[in-house]
Design a protein around this motif. Sequence first.
Motif, PDB file in Angstrom:
ATOM      1  N   GLY A  44       2.596  16.274  44.862  1.00  0.00           N
ATOM      2  CA  GLY A  44       1.996  17.512  44.395  1.00  0.00           C
ATOM      3  C   GLY A  44       2.448  18.759  45.111  1.00  0.00           C
ATOM      4  O   GLY A  44       1.972  19.843  44.815  1.00  0.00           O
ATOM      5  N   GLY A  45       3.371  18.609  46.054  1.00  0.00           N
ATOM      6  CA  GLY A  45       3.872  19.783  46.759  1.00  0.00           C
ATOM      7  C   GLY A  45       4.941  20.505  45.960  1.00  0.00           C
ATOM      8  O   GLY A  45       5.172  20.216  44.785  1.00  0.00           O
ATOM      9  N   TYR A  46       5.597  21.447  46.599  1.00  0.00           N
ATOM     10  CA  TYR A  46       6.651  22.220  45.946  1.00  0.00           C
ATOM     11  C   TYR A  46       7.996  21.499  46.031  1.00  0.00           C
ATOM     12  O   TYR A  46       8.218  20.672  46.913  1.00  0.00           O
ATOM     13  CB  TYR A  46       6.761  23.598  46.586  1.00  0.00           C
ATOM     14  CG  TYR A  46       5.622  24.510  46.211  1.00  0.00           C
ATOM     15  CD1 TYR A  46       5.708  25.329  45.093  1.00  0.00           C
ATOM     16  CD2 TYR A  46       4.450  24.543  46.955  1.00  0.00           C
ATOM     17  CE1 TYR A  46       4.659  26.168  44.739  1.00  0.00           C
ATOM     18  CE2 TYR A  46       3.401  25.372  46.610  1.00  0.00           C
ATOM     19  CZ  TYR A  46       3.510  26.178  45.505  1.00  0.00           C
ATOM     20  OH  TYR A  46       2.470  27.001  45.149  1.00  0.00           O
ATOM     21  N   LYS A  96      11.591  14.832  47.728  1.00  0.00           N
ATOM     22  CA  LYS A  96      12.346  13.711  48.305  1.00  0.00           C
ATOM     23  C   LYS A  96      12.505  12.636  47.230  1.00  0.00           C
ATOM     24  O   LYS A  96      11.672  12.501  46.348  1.00  0.00           O
ATOM     25  CB  LYS A  96      11.609  13.132  49.521  1.00  0.00           C
ATOM     26  CG  LYS A  96      11.311  14.176  50.603  1.00  0.00           C
ATOM     27  CD  LYS A  96      12.573  14.757  51.176  1.00  0.00           C
ATOM     28  CE  LYS A  96      12.281  15.837  52.200  1.00  0.00           C
ATOM     29  NZ  LYS A  96      13.462  16.554  52.617  1.00  0.00           N
ATOM     30  N   ASN A  97      13.586  11.862  47.332  1.00  0.00           N
ATOM     31  CA  ASN A  97      13.882  10.858  46.299  1.00  0.00           C
ATOM     32  C   ASN A  97      13.138   9.537  46.482  1.00  0.00           C
ATOM     33  O   ASN A  97      13.181   8.687  45.595  1.00  0.00           O
ATOM     34  CB  ASN A  97      15.387  10.584  46.250  1.00  0.00           C
ATOM     35  CG  ASN A  97      16.143  11.780  45.719  1.00  0.00           C
ATOM     36  OD1 ASN A  97      15.633  12.515  44.881  1.00  0.00           O
ATOM     37  ND2 ASN A  97      17.357  11.985  46.196  1.00  0.00           N
ATOM     38  N   THR A  98      12.490   9.360  47.632  1.00  0.00           N
ATOM     39  CA  THR A  98      11.747   8.117  47.884  1.00  0.00           C
ATOM     40  C   THR A  98      10.463   8.446  48.631  1.00  0.00           C
ATOM     41  O   THR A  98      10.244   9.570  49.059  1.00  0.00           O
ATOM     42  CB  THR A  98      12.555   7.134  48.758  1.00  0.00           C
ATOM     43  OG1 THR A  98      12.686   7.675  50.077  1.00  0.00           O
ATOM     44  CG2 THR A  98      13.912   6.825  48.178  1.00  0.00           C
ATOM     45  N   GLY A  99       9.655   7.415  48.828  1.00  0.00           N
ATOM     46  CA  GLY A  99       8.490   7.540  49.696  1.00  0.00           C
ATOM     47  C   GLY A  99       8.942   7.408  51.145  1.00  0.00           C
ATOM     48  O   GLY A  99      10.139   7.324  51.439  1.00  0.00           O
ATOM     49  N   ALA A 133      10.121   6.419  44.374  1.00  0.00           N
ATOM     50  CA  ALA A 133       9.451   7.437  43.559  1.00  0.00           C
ATOM     51  C   ALA A 133       9.741   8.804  44.159  1.00  0.00           C
ATOM     52  O   ALA A 133       9.937   8.933  45.361  1.00  0.00           O
ATOM     53  CB  ALA A 133       7.948   7.195  43.548  1.00  0.00           C
ATOM     54  N   ILE A 134       9.775   9.796  43.328  1.00  0.00           N
ATOM     55  CA  ILE A 134       9.970  11.160  43.816  1.00  0.00           C
ATOM     56  C   ILE A 134       8.667  11.628  44.459  1.00  0.00           C
ATOM     57  O   ILE A 134       7.591  11.476  43.882  1.00  0.00           O
ATOM     58  CB  ILE A 134      10.396  12.093  42.670  1.00  0.00           C
ATOM     59  CG1 ILE A 134      11.793  11.679  42.177  1.00  0.00           C
ATOM     60  CG2 ILE A 134      10.383  13.548  43.110  1.00  0.00           C
ATOM     61  CD1 ILE A 134      12.281  12.431  40.981  1.00  0.00           C
TER      62      ILE A 134
END
Length: 157
Positions: A44-46, A96-99, A133-134
């Motif tokens: 939920g961030g930018y 980011k492209n992952t957790g 996950a993004i």
Amino acid sequence: MKLCSIIVLLFIGCSSQKKIVADKVTKSGASEIVFEQLVQSSVGGYEHPQIKVFKEQKALEETFGYINSFRKPGFPIPSKIDFSKETVVAVFMGQKNTGGYAVSVQEVIELDGKVKVFIEEKSPGKKDMVTMAITQPFCVVKINTSKEIIFEKRVVK
């Protein structure tokens, strides 16, 4: 009787410990400033990294509106902020492209009339198993000061 004495000592010790933390002075002579984490999340961030410093309610509500557009129910918007004495800071790590990523405020100190906020960014290691996950990690804190704030990042891998 001994049990009652021990319980009373525990309550007295706990309440005075909070006061010591608020008045703590570091080795460098800096005073620690009390802060409260209001929100921390990985979603939920930018999209781009940024730091927002809020000195008024309307801007804070707009940012929470953006954050809450990704979730139902949303985070409660802080409403009891005295902006003459307190500041709200939001730190966004970017997309980011992952957790496995996280951002947080670790310490706030005052030295020579300036307030320094230490931000810690965590990244997953090369061999860590992470969610595919993004994510957009962020945190929001309330700081008990209205003085000028400078930021320093600490990266943890």
